[in-house]
Write a protein that holds these residues in place. Structure first.
Motif, mmCIF file in Angstrom:
data_model
loop_
_atom_site.group_PDB
_atom_site.id
_atom_site.type_symbol
_atom_site.label_atom_id
_atom_site.label_comp_id
_atom_site.label_asym_id
_atom_site.label_seq_id
_atom_site.Cartn_x
_atom_site.Cartn_y
_atom_site.Cartn_z
ATOM 1 N N LYS A 95 -81.468 -31.885 -11.088
ATOM 2 C CA LYS A 95 -81.468 -30.418 -12.043
ATOM 3 C C LYS A 95 -79.798 -29.604 -11.349
ATOM 4 C CE LYS A 95 -83.725 -26.876 -9.519
ATOM 5 N NZ LYS A 95 -84.991 -26.534 -8.338
ATOM 6 N N ILE A 96 -78.848 -30.776 -10.433
ATOM 7 C CA ILE A 96 -77.899 -29.756 -10.494
ATOM 8 C C ILE A 96 -77.095 -30.331 -11.401
ATOM 9 C CG2 ILE A 96 -77.858 -29.982 -7.898
ATOM 10 C CD1 ILE A 96 -76.104 -32.561 -8.240
ATOM 11 N N MET A 97 -77.458 -30.699 -12.684
ATOM 12 C CA MET A 97 -76.971 -31.435 -13.749
ATOM 13 C C MET A 97 -77.539 -30.611 -15.006
ATOM 14 S SD MET A 97 -74.469 -33.611 -12.693
ATOM 15 C CE MET A 97 -73.989 -33.756 -14.413
ATOM 16 N N LEU A 98 -77.986 -29.788 -15.098
ATOM 17 C CA LEU A 98 -78.725 -29.105 -15.732
ATOM 18 C C LEU A 98 -78.873 -27.309 -15.441
ATOM 19 C CD1 LEU A 98 -82.282 -31.018 -15.947
ATOM 20 C CD2 LEU A 98 -80.504 -30.897 -17.269
ATOM 21 N N ASP A 99 -77.722 -27.177 -15.841
ATOM 22 C CA ASP A 99 -77.185 -25.509 -15.637
ATOM 23 C C ASP A 99 -78.197 -24.972 -16.663
ATOM 24 O OD1 ASP A 99 -73.517 -25.347 -16.273
ATOM 25 O OD2 ASP A 99 -75.374 -26.162 -17.322
ATOM 26 N N SER A 100 -78.740 -25.361 -17.313
ATOM 27 C CA SER A 100 -79.168 -24.771 -18.960
ATOM 28 C C SER A 100 -80.397 -25.422 -19.028
ATOM 29 C CB SER A 100 -78.160 -24.642 -20.211
ATOM 30 O OG SER A 100 -78.732 -24.501 -20.941
ATOM 31 N N GLU A 101 -81.417 -24.258 -19.240
ATOM 32 C CA GLU A 101 -82.267 -24.340 -19.592
ATOM 33 C C GLU A 101 -82.847 -25.328 -20.944
ATOM 34 O OE1 GLU A 101 -86.914 -24.368 -18.105
ATOM 35 O OE2 GLU A 101 -84.973 -23.661 -16.736
ATOM 36 N N GLU A 102 -81.933 -24.625 -21.861
ATOM 37 C CA GLU A 102 -81.471 -25.334 -23.218
ATOM 38 C C GLU A 102 -81.504 -26.943 -22.755
ATOM 39 O OE1 GLU A 102 -79.966 -25.232 -27.369
ATOM 40 O OE2 GLU A 102 -78.492 -23.681 -25.481
ATOM 41 N N VAL A 103 -80.430 -27.461 -22.047
ATOM 42 C CA VAL A 103 -80.119 -29.189 -22.045
ATOM 43 C C VAL A 103 -81.546 -29.603 -21.693
ATOM 44 C CG1 VAL A 103 -79.323 -30.896 -21.402
ATOM 45 C CG2 VAL A 103 -78.048 -28.798 -22.051
ATOM 46 N N LEU A 104 -82.499 -28.653 -20.525
ATOM 47 C CA LEU A 104 -83.651 -29.274 -20.107
ATOM 48 C C LEU A 104 -84.575 -29.463 -21.019
ATOM 49 C CD1 LEU A 104 -85.384 -30.529 -17.594
ATOM 50 C CD2 LEU A 104 -85.412 -27.998 -16.777
ATOM 51 N N ASN A 105 -85.209 -28.578 -21.947
ATOM 52 C CA ASN A 105 -85.953 -28.505 -22.915
ATOM 53 C C ASN A 105 -85.280 -29.711 -23.818
ATOM 54 O OD1 ASN A 105 -87.725 -26.849 -21.015
ATOM 55 N ND2 ASN A 105 -86.352 -25.093 -21.960
ATOM 56 N N ASN A 106 -84.341 -29.884 -24.265
ATOM 57 C CA ASN A 106 -84.017 -29.612 -25.421
ATOM 58 C C ASN A 106 -84.248 -32.065 -25.106
ATOM 59 O OD1 ASN A 106 -83.212 -28.711 -27.041
ATOM 60 N ND2 ASN A 106 -81.030 -28.587 -27.012
ATOM 61 N N THR A 107 -83.695 -32.503 -23.726
ATOM 62 C CA THR A 107 -83.832 -34.243 -23.186
ATOM 63 C C THR A 107 -85.574 -34.337 -22.933
ATOM 64 O OG1 THR A 107 -82.292 -33.747 -22.064
ATOM 65 C CG2 THR A 107 -83.363 -35.331 -20.920
ATOM 66 N N ILE A 108 -86.682 -33.244 -22.785
ATOM 67 C CA ILE A 108 -87.293 -33.617 -22.916
ATOM 68 C C ILE A 108 -87.946 -33.726 -23.783
ATOM 69 C CG2 ILE A 108 -90.197 -32.130 -22.333
ATOM 70 C CD1 ILE A 108 -88.390 -30.624 -20.137
ATOM 71 N N GLU A 109 -87.553 -32.475 -24.951
ATOM 72 C CA GLU A 109 -88.473 -33.239 -26.160
ATOM 73 C C GLU A 109 -87.214 -34.585 -27.028
ATOM 74 O OE1 GLU A 109 -90.055 -31.913 -28.212
ATOM 75 O OE2 GLU A 109 -90.855 -31.067 -25.941
#
Length: 103
Positions: free
Chosen positions: A82-96
């Motif tokens: 979580k501390i590495m993901l300061d962007s919701e976009e990166v999180l969503n792209n990682t999920i995809e």
């Protein structure tokens, strides 16, 4: 201890240890790049590796919310990112990206 065990142990200790900030701004990193930098050490580039007990992501049927929870908060031996993901976009792209590894 053989060379294979030393290599595996090294990967576990380096790749699956507590996350540290990625070089550059995390919001500028794609989901695939984030996965390759932070997850592939244990899951493998194709998601099939099971180093340190990592789940075979190619066989995963988890829903987006569950993948998100595991990425952010960790599970079992996997550290939270979580501390590495300061962007919701990166999180969503990682999920995809994780879902794209499915068979």
């Amino acid at each position: 201890m053989g060379i294979k065990q030393v290599v595996v142990l090294s990967l576990v200790l380096v790749g699956c240890s507590s996350p540290e900030p990625a070089e550059g701004n995390a919001s500028s990193v794609s989901g695939e790049v984030f996965f390759n930098q932070r997850c592939a050490e244990c899951h493998g580039l194709d998601g099939k590796a099971s180093i340190a007990g990592a789940t075979d992501l190619s066989a995963s049927t988890l829903k987006d919310e569950d993948i998100k929870d595991i990425i952010e908060n960790g599970k079992n031996g996997m550290p939270p990112f979580k501390i590495m993901l300061d962007s919701e976009e990166v999180l969503n792209n990682t999920i995809e990206h994780v879902k794209s590894l499915r068979k």
